[in-house]
Design a protein around this motif. Structure first.
Motif, PDB file in Angstrom:
ATOM      1  N   ASN A 139     -30.800 -15.455 -13.064  1.00 35.18           N
ATOM      2  CA  ASN A 139     -29.798 -14.704 -13.803  1.00 35.18           C
ATOM      3  C   ASN A 139     -29.048 -13.862 -12.789  1.00 35.18           C
ATOM      4  N   SER A 141     -26.925 -11.394 -12.935  1.00 34.95           N
ATOM      5  CA  SER A 141     -26.871  -9.929 -12.995  1.00 34.95           C
ATOM      6  C   SER A 141     -28.216  -9.342 -12.561  1.00 34.95           C
ATOM      7  N   TYR A 397     -35.237  -3.370 -16.306  1.00 32.30           N
ATOM      8  CA  TYR A 397     -34.074  -4.187 -16.686  1.00 32.30           C
ATOM      9  C   TYR A 397     -34.369  -4.956 -17.974  1.00 32.30           C
TER      10      TYR A 397
HETATM   11  C1  LIG Z   1     -28.673 -12.437 -17.752  1.00 32.76           C
HETATM   12  O1  LIG Z   1     -29.357 -11.419 -18.439  1.00 32.76           O
HETATM   13  C2  LIG Z   1     -28.516 -10.629 -19.275  1.00 32.76           C
HETATM   14  C3  LIG Z   1     -29.341  -9.513 -19.848  1.00 32.76           C
HETATM   15  O2  LIG Z   1     -30.629  -9.908 -20.144  1.00 32.76           O
HETATM   16  C4  LIG Z   1     -27.929 -11.516 -20.357  1.00 32.76           C
HETATM   17  O3  LIG Z   1     -27.076 -10.751 -21.175  1.00 32.76           O
HETATM   18  C5  LIG Z   1     -27.161 -12.645 -19.701  1.00 32.76           C
HETATM   19  O4  LIG Z   1     -26.687 -13.529 -20.676  1.00 32.76           O
HETATM   20  C6  LIG Z   1     -28.035 -13.385 -18.710  1.00 32.76           C
HETATM   21  N1  LIG Z   1     -27.226 -14.376 -18.006  1.00 32.76           N
HETATM   22  C7  LIG Z   1     -27.569 -15.664 -17.920  1.00 32.76           C
HETATM   23  C8  LIG Z   1     -26.665 -16.518 -17.103  1.00 32.76           C
HETATM   24  O5  LIG Z   1     -28.562 -16.128 -18.465  1.00 32.76           O
END
Ligand SMILES: *[C@@H]1O[C@H](CO)[C@@H](O)[C@H](O)[C@H]1NC(C)=O
Ligand SMILES: *Cc1c(COP(=O)(O)O)cnc(C)c1O
Ligand SMILES: *[C@@H]1O[C@H](CO)[C@@H](O)[C@H](O)[C@H]1NC(C)=O
Ligand SMILES: *[C@@H]1O[C@H](CO)[C@@H](O)[C@H](O)[C@H]1NC(C)=O
Length: 545
Positions: A139, A141, A397
């Motif tokens: 992920n 972020s 987080y």
């Molecule tokens: C990454 O994590 C955030 C928060 O948990 C979420 O909103 C987001 O959709 C995620 N991104 C992906 C690419 O899975």
């Protein structure tokens, strides 16, 4: 009185008979050599390995003294050795190895460019969800947060609490957060480590030293299921603890509790259960192991390295698991990896104890070193404060909500895969997969043929042996739409091909696994594994200068 004296008299008489007419020097030498013989025999029979294993090793060692056998074994080994190296060379053939320190430091841009070329090797594999386990989350972020957390703390070292008290505060917060998730009371405590293996090793050290001091045990043994992680073998080798492996109940693939009870003896320093284990993903009957621990007053370690940060959230996710934590009175320690389903970068795990007395035995303290009094909690001296910071940030987080929703998706996907596989003919599932691992075997054909077919299609699964099997460990990367279905489709299509003739032997890459499993001389398998490890450090000759 007579009754007591009688056996003594017999003994006295027989000794006198043996030594009648002997000169004093003969009496002395007979006595000395008998004592030495008894000591040697005792030592011979009471080694770390049982007699059968040792005899086998000796026989194979002798066999390899015959030139024909030795030549054949060496040739095969050299071929395998070569094939490992070839594989590495092929993967990196388009890249240059940097084998000399650059005479001038490079600038950041240049370094990051080369870093990314190196990292790009095989990245599509895990990013696409083609690998079992390995990477638990991707992920962007989260990744950015991890980078920032490390950046801010990269210079810190928990070895120096006077300089970096903030890192120690975050470390103790992580430990307490986990203790609360595992229902430890206010006495519970723990430490962070760099991974599951180190957590396991620390628990083993604590119990070994605890047993030595409180019960005088000098030949420590641990009793554990055959499915317990190989980290316990490593701990046994490093710490000189003998392992008593206990078989499984074939129906449930949980440890056989009766057999476990039988394996306990006066040298047992700890009992082990997994929640869940790595090979089959089944959870041992921890409640019963806890009872055994209470009954015999032996510490119980629960290995929740793999699935601990799933089981904690499964109730809230709607899949209540069996209780495997400190709510069970006999459970004295739990290991849980934050770098698996805690979604922190690799390099963190937590070992928790029910009571502080065990943690004291985990510590290493040297009081007489010239460099000063030195105490350290885990294997390392210096440790990466950055690891503490990233783990801490990952926990915050996600929060309970984040972990519950991840758990929901992972368990749902695992059950989806399990259900799909159970409907297919020719294969079976091991026990009841409790969290994220599903293991597959077959009574009808060599299951490694299915692994091989799936490998050809791009799936990198985990190979199991005794009996032959493989497993898939589901992570967040498998929960994306279509991936689990694609896996099931590929298994189904491969099965159609395989079942056309179930008797065909396994070929391709997986054939080596099949052969290795059947080799009675395990030292050869050991050698092969060493060559494989060597190949991780392989640099082609022409690139070495
Ligand atoms: C990454 O994590 C955030 C928060 O948990 C979420 O909103 C987001 O959709 C995620 N991104 C992906 C690419 O899975
Ligand atoms: C991964 C794992 C371990 C060891 O953890 P590492 O972090 O790889 O050292 C221990 N037990 C189980 C059940 C595991 O799956
Ligand atoms: C295996 O390969 C290494 C080179 O990587 C070599 O030094 C070693 O001798 C080889 N061993 C055998 C048994 O072929
Ligand atoms: C500490 O020890 C572990 C082994 O347990 C090792 O993997 C790690 O890299 C070491 N170093 C640091 C700085 O943590």
């Amino acid at each position: 009185m007579d009754k007591v004296r009688l056996p003594l008299d017999i003994l006295k008489n027989s000794v006198n008979v043996v030594f009648t007419g002997k000169e004093p020097w003969q009496i002395v030498s007979i006595t000395t050599s008998s004592v030495l013989l008894i000591v040697w025999l005792y030592d011979f029979l009471d080694r770390d390995e049982d007699l059968l294993t040792r005899s086998k090793k000796t026989i194979f060692k002798i066999a390899k003294c015959f030139p024909q056998i030795k030549r054949k074994v060496d040739k095969e080994l050299a071929d395998i050795n070569e094939s490992f190296r070839k594989e590495v060379a092929e993967k990196t053939s388009h890249l240059e190895y940097l084998v000399q320190l650059p005479s001038k430091g490079m600038n950041s841009q240049e370094i990051l460019k080369i870093l990314n070329t190196n990292l790009a090797l095989n990245q599509d594999l895990w990013k696409g969800g083609w690998a079992s386990g390995a990477v638990y989350v991707h992920n962007e972020s989260l990744q950015a947060l991890m980078a920032d957390a490390y950046k801010e703390s990269s210079y810190t070292n928990p070895l120096h609490p006077d300089l970096f008290p903030g890192v120690c505060k975050m470390e103790s917060e992580i430990i307490r957060i986990l203790i609360n998730l595992f229902y430890g009371d206010e006495n519970a405590c723990g430490t962070m480590t760099t991974g599951g293996t180190e957590s396991i090793m620390m628990a083993c050290k604590a119990y070994r030293d605890y047993a030595k001091e409180t019960r005088g045990i000098r030949r420590p043994e641990m009793v554990l299921p055959i499915t317990a992680h190989s980290g316990f073998d490593k701990a046994g080798l490093y710490l000189n603890i003998r392992l008593r492996h206990v078989r499984l109940d074939p129906a449930t693939c949980q440890v056989d509790i009766k057999a476990m009870k039988k394996a306990i003896n006066r040298n047992t320093i700890m009992l082990v259960g997994s929640a869940p284990n790595f090979p089959y993903g089944t959870i041992d009957d921890i409640a019963e192991i806890s009872n055994l621990g209470l009954k015999y007053n032996i510490p119980v370690h629960v290995d929740s390295c793999l699935g601990g940060l799933l089981t904690c959230f499964m109730e809230k996710a709607g899949y209540p698991p069996p209780v495997t934590d400190f709510r069970l009175q006999g459970v004295t320690s739990i290991s849980a990896d934050t770098h698996k389903y805690g979604f922190a970068p690799k390099g963190t795990s937590v070992i928790m104890y029910k009571e502080p007395k065990y943690r004291h035995y985990q510590y290493t303290v040297t009081t007489d070193w010239v460099g000063g009094v030195y105490g350290s909690p885990t294997v390392n001296g210096s440790r990466a404060g950055g690891n503490v910071a990233t783990c801490w940030a990952a926990l915050l987080y996600h929060g309970i909500d984040g972990y519950v929703s991840a758990t929901k998706e992972i368990i749902y996907t695992t059950k989806f895969i399990e259900k799909g596989l159970r409907r297919m003919k020719g294969i079976y599932i091991f026990g009841q997969p409790a969290t994220s691992v599903v293991a597959v075997g077959s009574n009808d054909f060599d299951i490694y043929r299915l692994s091989d077919a799936l490998l050809t299609l791009g799936w990198h699964l985990n190979t199991l042996q005794y009996p032959s099997a493989f497993h898939i460990c589901v992570t967040l990367l498998h929960t994306k739409p279509g991936i689990a279905q694609k896996f099931l489709d590929d298994v189904r299509d491969s099965l159609v091909e395989i079942l056309k003739d179930p008797s065909v032997p396994v070929a391709g890459k997986m054939a080596l696994y099949g052969t290795a499993q059947k080799l009675p001389d395990r030292s050869i398998v050991g050698d092969i594994t060493r060559y494989f490890l060597d190949s991780m450090y392989y640099i082609p000759e022409q690139q070495k200068k």
